[in-house]
Design a protein around this motif. Structure first.
Motif, PDB file in Angstrom:
ATOM      1  N   GLU A  43     -10.467 -11.204 -16.524  1.00  0.00           N
ATOM      2  CA  GLU A  43     -10.052  -9.807 -16.397  1.00  0.00           C
ATOM      3  C   GLU A  43     -11.217  -8.871 -16.066  1.00  0.00           C
ATOM      4  O   GLU A  43     -10.994  -7.762 -15.564  1.00  0.00           O
ATOM      5  N   SER A  44     -12.459  -9.301 -16.293  1.00  0.00           N
ATOM      6  CA  SER A  44     -13.602  -8.454 -15.957  1.00  0.00           C
ATOM      7  C   SER A  44     -14.029  -8.605 -14.504  1.00  0.00           C
ATOM      8  O   SER A  44     -14.788  -7.776 -13.982  1.00  0.00           O
ATOM      9  N   THR A  45     -13.560  -9.645 -13.826  1.00  0.00           N
ATOM     10  CA  THR A  45     -13.985  -9.896 -12.445  1.00  0.00           C
ATOM     11  C   THR A  45     -12.840  -9.906 -11.443  1.00  0.00           C
ATOM     12  O   THR A  45     -13.062  -9.766 -10.244  1.00  0.00           O
ATOM     13  N   HIS A  46     -11.612 -10.095 -11.926  1.00  0.00           N
ATOM     14  CA  HIS A  46     -10.445 -10.178 -11.065  1.00  0.00           C
ATOM     15  C   HIS A  46      -9.303  -9.338 -11.654  1.00  0.00           C
ATOM     16  O   HIS A  46      -9.524  -8.584 -12.617  1.00  0.00           O
ATOM     17  N   GLN A  47      -8.138  -9.461 -11.083  1.00  0.00           N
ATOM     18  CA  GLN A  47      -6.936  -8.823 -11.636  1.00  0.00           C
ATOM     19  C   GLN A  47      -5.959  -9.918 -12.043  1.00  0.00           C
ATOM     20  O   GLN A  47      -5.107 -10.319 -11.249  1.00  0.00           O
ATOM     21  N   PRO A  48      -6.064 -10.425 -13.282  1.00  0.00           N
ATOM     22  CA  PRO A  48      -5.118 -11.444 -13.717  1.00  0.00           C
ATOM     23  C   PRO A  48      -3.744 -10.830 -14.010  1.00  0.00           C
ATOM     24  O   PRO A  48      -3.634  -9.813 -14.689  1.00  0.00           O
ATOM     25  N   VAL A  49      -2.718 -11.467 -13.480  1.00  0.00           N
ATOM     26  CA  VAL A  49      -1.337 -11.041 -13.688  1.00  0.00           C
ATOM     27  C   VAL A  49      -0.567 -12.217 -14.288  1.00  0.00           C
ATOM     28  O   VAL A  49      -0.605 -13.324 -13.736  1.00  0.00           O
ATOM     29  N   THR A  50       0.090 -12.000 -15.403  1.00  0.00           N
ATOM     30  CA  THR A  50       0.964 -13.008 -15.987  1.00  0.00           C
ATOM     31  C   THR A  50       2.389 -12.474 -16.020  1.00  0.00           C
ATOM     32  O   THR A  50       2.602 -11.260 -16.019  1.00  0.00           O
ATOM     33  N   LEU A  51       3.347 -13.367 -16.022  1.00  0.00           N
ATOM     34  CA  LEU A  51       4.740 -12.966 -16.137  1.00  0.00           C
ATOM     35  C   LEU A  51       5.467 -13.930 -17.046  1.00  0.00           C
ATOM     36  O   LEU A  51       5.024 -15.055 -17.267  1.00  0.00           O
ATOM     37  N   ASP A  52       6.562 -13.462 -17.609  1.00  0.00           N
ATOM     38  CA  ASP A  52       7.477 -14.319 -18.366  1.00  0.00           C
ATOM     39  C   ASP A  52       8.662 -14.622 -17.454  1.00  0.00           C
ATOM     40  O   ASP A  52       9.468 -13.736 -17.145  1.00  0.00           O
ATOM     41  N   VAL A  53       8.742 -15.871 -17.007  1.00  0.00           N
ATOM     42  CA  VAL A  53       9.822 -16.297 -16.111  1.00  0.00           C
ATOM     43  C   VAL A  53      11.164 -16.113 -16.809  1.00  0.00           C
ATOM     44  O   VAL A  53      11.254 -16.142 -18.048  1.00  0.00           O
ATOM     45  N   ARG A  54      12.227 -15.910 -16.043  1.00  0.00           N
ATOM     46  CA  ARG A  54      13.574 -15.781 -16.615  1.00  0.00           C
ATOM     47  C   ARG A  54      13.819 -16.838 -17.694  1.00  0.00           C
ATOM     48  O   ARG A  54      13.475 -18.004 -17.530  1.00  0.00           O
ATOM     49  N   GLY A  55      14.443 -16.404 -18.784  1.00  0.00           N
ATOM     50  CA  GLY A  55      14.770 -17.313 -19.869  1.00  0.00           C
ATOM     51  C   GLY A  55      13.651 -17.506 -20.863  1.00  0.00           C
ATOM     52  O   GLY A  55      13.852 -18.110 -21.916  1.00  0.00           O
ATOM     53  N   HIS A  56      12.455 -17.003 -20.547  1.00  0.00           N
ATOM     54  CA  HIS A  56      11.269 -17.231 -21.358  1.00  0.00           C
ATOM     55  C   HIS A  56      10.715 -15.915 -21.915  1.00  0.00           C
ATOM     56  O   HIS A  56      10.812 -14.871 -21.288  1.00  0.00           O
ATOM     57  N   GLY A  57      10.061 -16.022 -23.076  1.00  0.00           N
ATOM     58  CA  GLY A  57       9.285 -14.916 -23.616  1.00  0.00           C
ATOM     59  C   GLY A  57      10.035 -13.605 -23.679  1.00  0.00           C
ATOM     60  O   GLY A  57      11.217 -13.548 -24.041  1.00  0.00           O
ATOM     61  N   ASN A  58       9.338 -12.521 -23.295  1.00  0.00           N
ATOM     62  CA  ASN A  58       9.933 -11.186 -23.366  1.00  0.00           C
ATOM     63  C   ASN A  58      11.018 -10.970 -22.324  1.00  0.00           C
ATOM     64  O   ASN A  58      11.907 -10.135 -22.511  1.00  0.00           O
ATOM     65  N   THR A  59      10.952 -11.697 -21.204  1.00  0.00           N
ATOM     66  CA  THR A  59      12.009 -11.558 -20.193  1.00  0.00           C
ATOM     67  C   THR A  59      13.330 -12.048 -20.757  1.00  0.00           C
ATOM     68  O   THR A  59      14.361 -11.377 -20.636  1.00  0.00           O
ATOM     69  N   GLY A  60      13.328 -13.197 -21.391  1.00  0.00           N
ATOM     70  CA  GLY A  60      14.532 -13.720 -22.038  1.00  0.00           C
ATOM     71  C   GLY A  60      15.684 -13.933 -21.077  1.00  0.00           C
ATOM     72  O   GLY A  60      15.494 -14.208 -19.888  1.00  0.00           O
ATOM     73  N   ALA A  61      16.879 -13.793 -21.595  1.00  0.00           N
ATOM     74  CA  ALA A  61      18.089 -14.097 -20.836  1.00  0.00           C
ATOM     75  C   ALA A  61      18.333 -13.073 -19.731  1.00  0.00           C
ATOM     76  O   ALA A  61      18.043 -11.890 -19.884  1.00  0.00           O
ATOM     77  N   THR A  62      18.855 -13.549 -18.603  1.00  0.00           N
ATOM     78  CA  THR A  62      19.348 -12.678 -17.540  1.00  0.00           C
ATOM     79  C   THR A  62      20.795 -13.070 -17.250  1.00  0.00           C
ATOM     80  O   THR A  62      21.301 -14.062 -17.769  1.00  0.00           O
ATOM     81  N   ASP A  63      21.463 -12.288 -16.398  1.00  0.00           N
ATOM     82  CA  ASP A  63      22.893 -12.489 -16.178  1.00  0.00           C
ATOM     83  C   ASP A  63      23.213 -13.632 -15.221  1.00  0.00           C
ATOM     84  O   ASP A  63      24.390 -13.959 -15.039  1.00  0.00           O
ATOM     85  N   ALA A  64      22.206 -14.225 -14.600  1.00  0.00           N
ATOM     86  CA  ALA A  64      22.456 -15.323 -13.667  1.00  0.00           C
ATOM     87  C   ALA A  64      23.135 -16.488 -14.383  1.00  0.00           C
ATOM     88  O   ALA A  64      22.724 -16.881 -15.484  1.00  0.00           O
TER      89      ALA A  64
END
Length: 275
Positions: A43-64
């Motif tokens: 994070e001090s040298t680049h721009q790290p981006v993380t995500l929670d894929v559908r069904g996982h973590g904070n994203t959780g369930a979607t309507d698909a």
């Protein structure tokens, strides 16, 4: 974390730093926190981006009604567009490696680089005869296990089966890493677990021989041998690929050997990607 609205849900992500983008896609039944050692390092040298894929973590369930690697890749593309990230380096682990491979298949020269940890081309990681996959589908047994014992017990059963088959410790050689992984599995509800597994099982890997993106494939020495073979195939199929094995590590190679993994990423970025 921040939230990106989708047509049928919301995608949660975290972006830090202001350098060249490193976008991390986690493995099945895990979440973006699995990339913590890499975020802290870069994070001090680049721009790290993380995500929670559908069904996982904070994203959780979607309507698909069902999930697919194509759908997860659509979400990744939407996130990159939302953040206006051009020529990112894409880092995927396991399920995340499938998403990155799928992205590379669609856009063979749009990413600056690709790093695939625990890279796998199919589930199971072996070639099956034409038509056999649907006939041999584990989905009925999986659904029964989920209804009777829940996601954590179902996942533990899968681990036991893999270890018995390969003789390797597979998931992780570090008890703390294993415990964190199981905690993440426990956050996934029964139906989402089933949809995620179905996406993995139905994935049809893309042809990669046209991919010009520099690609590094990293496996732990305790990885299942068929998965290692698939990783070597990926590295050999793309135009500019390399394969690396790290000792004393399993499938979650970025967490088992964070310092060594981060050093491999750093060298790859400096020597092959120049970002």
């Amino acid at each position: 974390m921040a939230e990106l609205s989708l047509d049928d849900g919301s995608l949660w992500y975290d972006a830090r730093g202001d350098g060249s983008p490193l976008v991390f896609v986690h493995g099945g039944w895990q979440n973006g926190r699995a990339w913590g050692p890499q975020v802290d390092r870069f994070e001090s040298t680049h721009q790290p981006v993380t995500l929670d894929v559908r069904g996982h973590g904070n994203t959780g369930a979607t309507d698909a009604d069902e999930y697919s690697i194509d759908l997860f890749t659509d979400d990744l593309e939407e996130l990159l567009d939302h953040l206006a990230l051009e020529n990112p380096v894409l880092c995927g682990l396991s399920l995340g490696s499938m998403v990155v491979q799928n992205y590379l298949g669609r856009h063979p020269d749009r990413a600056a680089g690709a790093i695939l940890g625990g890279a796998v081309r199919s589930m199971p990681p072996v070639e099956l005869p034409m038509g056999a996959k649907s006939f041999l589908s584990p989905m009925p047994a999986l659904s029964a296990s989920l209804s009777m014992t829940g996601p954590e017990a179902t996942f533990r059963s899968m681990l036991t089966s893999i270890q018995a088959t390969t003789g390797q410790r597979w998931l992780s050689v570090d008890p703390e890493v294993r415990s964190m992984a199981m905690d993440a599995v426990g956050e996934v509800d029964d139906e989402e677990y089933r949809k995620i597994f179905d996406a993995l099982y139905r994935f049809d890997p893309p042809e990669l021989s046209h991919v010009e993106t520099p690609t590094l494939v990293v496996h732990g020495d305790q990885e299942a041998p068929p998965v290692k073979r698939q990783g070597r195939t990926i590295a050999g199929e793309v135009d500019d690929g390399a394969w690396l094995e790290l000792a004393d590590s399993g499938h979650l190679v970025n967490q088992d050997r964070p310092t060594a993994f981060n050093e491999a990423v750093t060298q790859f970025l400096e020597r092959r990607v120049h970002v």
